[in-house]
Scaffold this motif. Structure first.
Motif, mmCIF file in Angstrom:
data_model
loop_
_atom_site.group_PDB
_atom_site.id
_atom_site.type_symbol
_atom_site.label_atom_id
_atom_site.label_comp_id
_atom_site.label_asym_id
_atom_site.label_seq_id
_atom_site.Cartn_x
_atom_site.Cartn_y
_atom_site.Cartn_z
ATOM 1 N N ILE A 246 0.960 -1.075 -0.143
ATOM 2 C CA ILE A 246 -0.402 0.450 -0.519
ATOM 3 C C ILE A 246 1.128 1.547 -0.308
ATOM 4 C CG2 ILE A 246 -1.557 1.308 0.980
ATOM 5 C CD1 ILE A 246 -2.775 -0.767 0.004
ATOM 6 N N ALA B 221 -4.484 3.523 -1.016
ATOM 7 C CA ALA B 221 -4.456 2.278 -1.336
ATOM 8 C C ALA B 221 -5.471 3.210 -2.227
ATOM 9 C CB ALA B 221 -5.529 1.493 -0.399
ATOM 10 N N HIS C 171 -4.838 2.358 -6.349
ATOM 11 C CA HIS C 171 -6.246 1.255 -6.948
ATOM 12 C C HIS C 171 -6.094 2.008 -8.516
ATOM 13 C CE1 HIS C 171 -9.191 -1.373 -7.867
ATOM 14 N NE2 HIS C 171 -9.933 -0.518 -8.242
#
Length: 263
Positions: free
Chosen positions: A167, A223, A227
């Motif tokens: 992350i 995160a 993503h």
């Protein structure tokens, strides 16, 4: 680095000044910050803030963000949560009406994003208007800032074990613990001069919750960016990224403090 420092000083001084001023100017500032943060999330998803999808996202956000003094449904005898649920039903129906050109995935993204941004800024705004709200918010802001700074320096000089490399590759366990220790030290000193709570045990619990939740909020935004493959949430603050980059910890902390009845 020079640009980052200049931006930080100017933006920080402006924010603190309006925070101290309170009232309508502070409400307007939080409204703008929340709206910009929502626009940043929409862009991450590939939705234009100026499209009908963006407009729907802003409606959901404003419903949760704006205080009762500005947005009230009492005249029609409807609770805010009931209106929010009604809008969710309409949003889901829109996926049918548009024959899936507006998808279930996009609807879910708008709902979750509005909750994430809306409640975070709403409770920050609500805290300002509590009794001793200014002292309370300064406490939260100092804890978040000290945790972030302490984690950075401890991680840089002592960090060996990665905290969550998938992350946020640069964060370390040593840095995270160092941030908490710094928060406890500085937070305890602050509480001596500005006692927010009746006992030190409650104060210590509060410090730990803010420090840990703040770091978790930072990881949540990391995160999100990973993503959607973006470096920063936006470019509103030169050298600092976007509004979400600067307020990720805070908007995650405030709803938790509300749930634990600190607000």
């Amino acid at each position: 680095m020079k640009q980052r420092i200049i931006t930080g000083v100017i933006a920080g001084a402006g924010f603190i000044s309006i925070l101290v001023l309170g009232g309508l100017p502070f409400t307007l500032l939080i409204f703008i910050l929340g709206t910009v943060a929502m626009a940043e999330l929409l862009k991450m998803k590939g939705m234009s803030p100026f499209s009908y999808r963006g407009f729907i996202g802003f409606l959901f956000l404003w419903l949760l963000l704006l205080p009762e003094t500005i947005l009230s449904f009492d005249p029609i005898h409807v609770e805010r949560t009931e209106m929010f649920l009604l809008m969710i039903v309409v949003l889901l129906a829109l996926t049918v009406v548009t024959k899936n050109s507006f998808t279930f995935d996009e609807a879910g993204f708008i709902i979750l994003s509005s909750v994430y941004i809306g409640f975070g800024f709403h409770f920050f705004l609500a805290a300002r208007f509590m009794e001793d709200g200014l002292v309370f918010l300064f406490f939260v802001l100092i804890l978040v800032w000290v945790t972030d700074s302490g984690a950075y320096f401890c991680g840089r000089f002592l960090g060996k074990h990665k905290l969550w490399p998938h992350i946020s590759p640069k964060k370390t366990i040593e840095g995270s613990l160092g941030g908490i220790v710094f928060a406890v030290i500085i937070g305890s000193i602050y509480a001596i001069f500005f006692p927010v709570f009746s006992t030190y045990m409650i104060t210590l619990l509060f410090i730990l919750i803010v420090s840990i939740a703040g770091q978790l909020g930072d990881l949540v935004e990391s995160a999100l960016k990973r993503h959607y493959s973006v470096k920063d949430s936006g470019q509103v603050l030169p050298g600092h990224g976007g509004i979400l980059d600067r307020f990720d910890s805070l908007i995650f902390v405030m709803p938790i403090l509300y749930l634990l009845t600190f607000i």
